[in-house]
Design an enzyme around this catalytic site. Structure first.
Site, PDB file in Angstrom:
ATOM      1  NE  ARG A  17      -3.807  -2.221   2.358  1.00  0.00           N
ATOM      2  CZ  ARG A  17      -3.632  -3.529   2.575  1.00  0.00           C
ATOM      3  NH1 ARG A  17      -2.449  -3.997   2.944  1.00  0.00           N
ATOM      4  NH2 ARG A  17      -4.638  -4.373   2.420  1.00  0.00           N
TER       5      ARG A  17
ATOM      6  CG  HIS B 204      -0.027 -11.508  -3.938  1.00  0.00           C
ATOM      7  ND1 HIS B 204      -0.846 -12.388  -3.271  1.00  0.00           N
ATOM      8  CD2 HIS B 204      -0.122 -10.335  -3.276  1.00  0.00           C
ATOM      9  CE1 HIS B 204      -1.427 -11.770  -2.258  1.00  0.00           C
ATOM     10  NE2 HIS B 204      -0.996 -10.518  -2.229  1.00  0.00           N
TER      11      HIS B 204
ATOM     12  CG  ASP C 238      -2.567  -8.176   5.354  1.00  0.00           C
ATOM     13  OD1 ASP C 238      -1.499  -8.188   4.695  1.00  0.00           O
ATOM     14  OD2 ASP C 238      -3.595  -7.613   4.961  1.00  0.00           O
TER      15      ASP C 238
ATOM     16  CD  GLU D  99       2.254 -10.372  -0.442  1.00  0.00           C
ATOM     17  OE1 GLU D  99       2.230  -9.197  -0.882  1.00  0.00           O
ATOM     18  OE2 GLU D  99       1.362 -10.829   0.299  1.00  0.00           O
TER      19      GLU D  99
END
Length: 345
Positions: free
Chosen positions: A83, A180, A250, A310
């Site tokens: 992000r 991903h 996450d 990732e």
């Protein structure tokens, strides 16, 4: 190593023919990918009993990968993974607006990132190379970017992913790509993350706000359910998180050294060691799913069915100088590499 590359057309009524490529290294290991999204749909490897199976989770039907903007199964991610706060960045007193696709923020390169593009594919002696010239009109990022993504087999069943980009313009841009891919090392994917152990070479993770944007602060993992410096049972660690009313992982980890993580299966002996030249690893345990989605062999998707690991420069680095530099100035180039060492014990 007697490598064999095969390809076939699996859909034709699209903008381009959807092509599927398989690269078999001759040792019982093979990867398969698509020319859309540079998508990895499978990595086949044996277990200790010689059973060869796909260790990745992905959509059951190849065409299901085309319009996905939620799971990013197997996709190449760019220009920037993770992000970006506010969907903008600043460079030398200039402000550049980026495509916003998660509220006011930019996620995984925006709606038209690497994952949502058709790529030209060439076969090489060692694997496959995907190429694309990306203009601002295509993805909303500044700068004309010439991108090369290479998937190839190396020695001792090492699977290599290489990202290379040249900024062919007079405008700066950002470049922080990643993959991903979701791992499930069980032969029976319905077992989810049972039998899995994970270690991450990180003493710290990033503090996140309610929008999953880094605040700029680092958190020490000691005495928390986020401590994976020693190999941990994933199912047990997820249970520990739920006791804190956290649905799953996450989180961006600040990794130290080239070995970022190690995922292993207690039951069948499969091991994936991840090495990269980056300082971050986003660990996502597939926390939210839609039950109507069908994955490998027609199974219905459920939470914690697989794990995404990732490697990347720490997310939102353009707003935090101590996270790393992801700006690609005018007329410069950058290369990154991720290595997946596959083995069986």
């Amino acid at each position: 190593m007697n490598q064999v590359i095969t390809r076939k057309e699996i859909a034709s009524n699209l903008e381009r023919p959807l092509m599927q490529y398989t690269v078999n290294n001759g040792n019982g290991y093979a990867f398969t990918c698509l020319n859309y999204g540079a998508t990895l749909t499978s990595i086949m490897m044996p277990d200790r009993n010689g059973i060869i199976d796909n260790i990745l989770l992905g959509f059951n039907g190849p065409t299901d990968f085309l319009n996905d903007q939620t799971y990013f199964f197997g996709k190449a991610i760019g220009r920037v993974g993770g992000r970006i706060k506010g969907g903008l960045f600043h460079y030398k007193n200039q402000e550049f607006l980026l495509p916003r696709n998660e509220g006011d923020n930019t996620l995984h390169g925006g709606v038209n990132g690497f994952h949502h593009m058709w790529w030209d594919v060439s076969e090489t002696e060692k694997g496959l190379t995907f190429t694309k010239v990306i203009n601002p009109e295509m993805d909303g990022f500044p700068g004309k970017l010439e991108v090369t993504i290479t998937y190839r087999w190396g020695e001792n069943n090492q699977f290599h992913v290489e990202f290379y980009a040249i900024n062919k313009s007079d405008t700066p841009t950002l470049f922080n790509p990643t993959t991903h891919i979701y791992f499930n090392l069980n032969n029976d994917k319905l077992k989810g993350l049972n039998n899995h152990k994970l270690s991450i070479s990180a003493e710290q993770l990033l503090e996140l706000d309610q929008q999953q944007i880094p605040t700029g602060e680092f958190i020490n993992v000691t005495n928390t359910p986020f401590d994976f410096r020693k190999e941990q049972n994933l199912s047990e660690m997820l249970h520990s998180l739920k006791q804190l009313n956290i649905s799953g992982y996450d989180h961006p980890y600040h990794v130290t050294g080239p070995k970022a993580a190690r995922l292993s299966n207690l039951n069948n002996g499969r091991i994936v060691e991840i090495q990269s030249d980056r300082n971050g690893l986003v660990f996502y345990s597939l926390n939210k799913t839609h039950p109507h989605i069908k994955v490998n062999e027609g199974n219905h998707l459920f939470p914690h069915m697989a794990v995404a690991l990732e490697p990347q420069t720490l997310p939102d680095a353009n707003h935090h100088p101590d996270f790393g530099d992801i700006v690609l100035p005018a007329n410069t180039e950058k290369k990154y590499e991720i290595t997946y060492k596959l083995s069986v014990i």
